[in-house]
Design a protein around this motif. Structure first.
Motif, PDB file in Angstrom:
ATOM      1  N   ASN A   7       0.804  -1.065   0.009  1.00  0.00           N
ATOM      2  CA  ASN A   7      -0.012   0.121   0.000  1.00  0.00           C
ATOM      3  C   ASN A   7       0.819   1.358  -0.021  1.00  0.00           C
ATOM      4  OD1 ASN A   7      -2.957  -1.020   0.559  1.00  0.00           O
ATOM      5  ND2 ASN A   7      -1.708  -2.206   1.739  1.00  0.00           N
ATOM      6  N   VAL A   8       0.428   2.117  -0.933  1.00  0.00           N
ATOM      7  CA  VAL A   8       1.320   3.478  -0.668  1.00  0.00           C
ATOM      8  C   VAL A   8       0.143   4.653  -0.608  1.00  0.00           C
ATOM      9  CG1 VAL A   8       2.374   5.174  -2.613  1.00  0.00           C
ATOM     10  CG2 VAL A   8       2.889   2.696  -2.593  1.00  0.00           C
ATOM     11  N   SER A   9       0.472   5.428   0.641  1.00  0.00           N
ATOM     12  CA  SER A   9      -0.235   6.517   0.853  1.00  0.00           C
ATOM     13  C   SER A   9      -0.024   7.702  -0.188  1.00  0.00           C
ATOM     14  CB  SER A   9       0.091   7.167   2.097  1.00  0.00           C
ATOM     15  OG  SER A   9      -0.377   8.230   2.523  1.00  0.00           O
ATOM     16  N   TYR A  10      -1.170   8.708  -0.241  1.00  0.00           N
ATOM     17  CA  TYR A  10      -1.050   9.639  -1.239  1.00  0.00           C
ATOM     18  C   TYR A  10       0.018  10.584  -0.628  1.00  0.00           C
ATOM     19  CZ  TYR A  10      -3.800  12.681   1.999  1.00  0.00           C
ATOM     20  OH  TYR A  10      -4.399  13.008   3.185  1.00  0.00           O
ATOM     21  N   ILE A  11       0.298  10.529   0.748  1.00  0.00           N
ATOM     22  CA  ILE A  11       1.219  11.615   1.425  1.00  0.00           C
ATOM     23  C   ILE A  11       2.643  11.217   0.767  1.00  0.00           C
ATOM     24  CG2 ILE A  11       2.430  12.157   3.552  1.00  0.00           C
ATOM     25  CD1 ILE A  11      -0.220  13.244   3.229  1.00  0.00           C
ATOM     26  N   GLN A  12       2.823   9.971   0.645  1.00  0.00           N
ATOM     27  CA  GLN A  12       4.174   9.399  -0.028  1.00  0.00           C
ATOM     28  C   GLN A  12       4.266  10.039  -1.386  1.00  0.00           C
ATOM     29  OE1 GLN A  12       3.111   5.347   1.560  1.00  0.00           O
ATOM     30  NE2 GLN A  12       5.439   5.163   1.136  1.00  0.00           N
ATOM     31  N   VAL A  13       3.191   9.994  -2.029  1.00  0.00           N
ATOM     32  CA  VAL A  13       3.178  10.415  -3.574  1.00  0.00           C
ATOM     33  C   VAL A  13       3.481  11.957  -3.786  1.00  0.00           C
ATOM     34  CG1 VAL A  13       1.808  10.584  -5.605  1.00  0.00           C
ATOM     35  CG2 VAL A  13       1.765   8.654  -4.317  1.00  0.00           C
ATOM     36  N   MET A  14       2.723  12.548  -2.502  1.00  0.00           N
ATOM     37  CA  MET A  14       2.782  14.120  -2.605  1.00  0.00           C
ATOM     38  C   MET A  14       4.234  14.639  -2.148  1.00  0.00           C
ATOM     39  SD  MET A  14      -0.189  15.165  -3.961  1.00  0.00           S
ATOM     40  CE  MET A  14      -0.579  16.778  -3.057  1.00  0.00           C
TER      41      MET A  14
END
Length: 557
Positions: free
Chosen positions: A396-403
């Protein structure tokens, strides 16, 4: 003291300043250059690091009073005035309070000369870091005045309430219309609120776009809620009057004050702020009435954040990765596993992911922890592939990691480090996160999908089920959430929707995974909608790597 007795003019000045001390918030001072004597209002000794309000040898005293990096500038200015090379004194610098903390002051003085020499300097010191007592923009008193009003009651504050109000998303008004128009909205909001109040209710402007109403007439929370609704209607009328040039709402936090709750003034302010923030977190344009259990949970969450920070610094102590099996639907054989984060600490024991995952995201700790999970999961995947060469691992990848991180580069580097083929890694993204970071997601996905890494759209069928994400993001796998699965088991209508969804997904040449299958009966019924992969307690609960390997990988090998 001997010097003052010999100089009646100075004595007269000091006596006059003594008399004015209780009438002022500022501090008056006089400095005699010839005798290096300094006097300041007596109240300064209660505020600042001063043993006496009358002393000689100001250089020595100022070394313990003035913030170190400001001292040289002050002494140079005094020397210039003393030598008559400078006749003005208007400095902003810092003094130290009783606790040694810096306090910004503005020190201004008038120099009295005798011939070519500076004789005295008389002036005033005022704190410039203090909150204002009144707000000229809204025309209301400020937070300092509210605190003074509450102090008047002493320990016996009558029953009533504090109602803290805040304009929702006020930042967007400033961004879209400019700060001058934003100031007008503050003014008009203050007028709308004031129209709804009676003479015994007091209104204050707090920070930015927030206001506070104090009512100690024995009114109840119900009365506060009714007042909030009246204010909402008044604001709606204002918006209608300006023909909807701008549309905004207001949230409210209510704190009941009674004999049962012995709140300090600082706690009243703090708890009212918490209550307003809860109203905004719950969706805005509504009120929230303070509940101690909610606040205790909030404090617990903040405490958990501290524990999580310490755990990250301590080589991720307390974190563990569990693995839940994924099975091919048709052959009922192991397809892969989803890596799931778990956390345990001495104080709270095993903490639910619904508690610590949001805490990780709120603090940004999800970035280093997510990186740690990535390495743990890929290492596990490589070890399992000794027995199952095509074994896949889902992360799972959080959108926080993406941003806020270079997640794509980190993923690619990690696959090379552990020698895991890209097609054996599945990145899972939640639908809600995609809504908040669509542009960044697309950029990241382009990098990742070019390498052959698979993408799964998690929790599909919950929240915002927008099918255009299937086109925009072009995932490889759609994961149907447990809540959707439950509904399909209970309702023929929902089951038909799941069947239609399966046809759509397969029509787009995508794969579908159904989550949350817990019984054999559910497995049989779900198999009729032709999923590609199944996941749930029926197949296996999440467990650590050792147990997962023993139960699902090496059994029978």
């Amino acid at each position: 003291m001997d010097y003052i007795i010999k100089n009646p003019n100075i004595l007269t000045q000091c006596n006059a300043m003594d008399m004015l001390d209780s009438c002022m918030d500022d501090y008056l001072f006089i400095y005699d250059f010839a005798h290096d004597f300094f006097y300041i209002s007596p109240s300064a000794t209660r505020r600042f690091n001063l043993k006496s309000n009358r002393f000689n040898n100001i250089g020595d005293v100022f070394r313990t009073l003035v913030y170190p990096s400001d001292l040289q500038t002050l002494l140079e200015n005094i020397a210039q005035i003393k030598n008559a090379t400078n006749t003005s004194h208007d400095l902003r610098y810092r003094w130290l309070d009783k606790q040694g903390k810096p306090v910004w002051i503005n020190c201004r003085g008038q120099v009295i000369t005798e011939g070519e020499h500076s004789r005295y300097m008389i002036g005033c010191i005022n704190e410039i870091g203090n909150q204002q007592f009144a707000d000229n923009l809204s025309g209301l008193l400020g937070e300092s005045s509210l605190r003074n009003y509450l102090k008047e009651f002493g320990a016996d504050i009558p029953n009533g309430y504090l109602l803290r109000l805040g304009i929702d998303d006020f930042k967007s008004i400033n961004e879209n219309f400019g700060t001058e128009y934003g100031d007008q909205i503050i003014q008009e909001t203050a007028k709308c609120i004031s129209k709804c109040l009676h003479s015994e209710q007091h209104i204050y402007r707090m920070v930015a776009d927030e206001f506070m109403i104090a009512d100690f007439t024995g009114a109840s929370v119900s009365d506060a809620a009714k007042l909030y609704q009246r204010i909402r209607r008044e604001i709606d009328a204002f918006i209608d009057a300006i023909q909807y040039k701008v549309v905004f709402t207001i949230s409210g936090g209510i704190l009941e004050i009674d004999k049962e709750h012995n709140y300090s003034i600082s706690n009243m302010i703090k708890l009212s702020e918490f209550s307003l923030n809860e109203a905004k977190r719950n969706g805005r344009n509504q009120f929230y009435s303070f509940l101690s259990e909610d606040y205790e949970e909030y404090i617990k969450q903040r405490d958990l954040e501290k524990i999580l920070r310490k755990a990250v610094r301590n080589n991720y102590k307390g974190f563990e990765v569990y693995y839940q099996p994924l099975f091919y639907s048709d052959t009922q054989t192991l397809y892969g596993a989803e890596a799931l984060l778990r956390f345990h600490c001495d104080k709270y024991g095993t903490v639910s992911p619904s508690k610590f995952i949001p805490a990780l995201e709120d603090t940004g700790l999800i970035i280093p922890v997510g990186r740690w999970i990535l390495h743990q999961a890929l290492s596990a995947c490589k070890s399992i592939q000794k027995w199952i060469p095509n074994f896949r691992i889902s992360i799972n990848v959080s959108y926080i990691q993406v941003m806020k991180s270079r997640i794509a580069d980190e993923i690619l580097l990690a696959t090379r480090q552990y020698e895991v083929q890209p097609e054996h890694l599945v990145i899972e993204l939640t639908e809600s996160g995609i809504l908040e970071s669509n542009i960044h997601i697309k950029k990241m996905l382009l990098q990742i999908k070019e390498t052959g890494i698979l993408l799964a759209l998690d929790d599909f069928g919950t929240g915002y089920s927008n099918f255009h994400y299937l086109y925009d993001l072009q995932p490889d796998i759609i994961k149907i959430d447990r809540s959707f699965t439950e509904k399909a088991m209970e309702s023929e209508y929902e089951y038909n929707l799941l069947s239609l969804m399966s046809n759509l997904v397969h029509g787009l040449n995508l794969k579908m995974c159904v989550e949350g299958i817990e019984t054999g009966e559910e497995e049989k019924r779900i198999s009729q909608v032709d999923p590609d992969y199944n996941q749930g307690f029926y197949y296996g609960r999440p467990c650590n790597l050792e147990q997962f390997t023993k139960q699902f990988v090496t059994t029978g090998s």
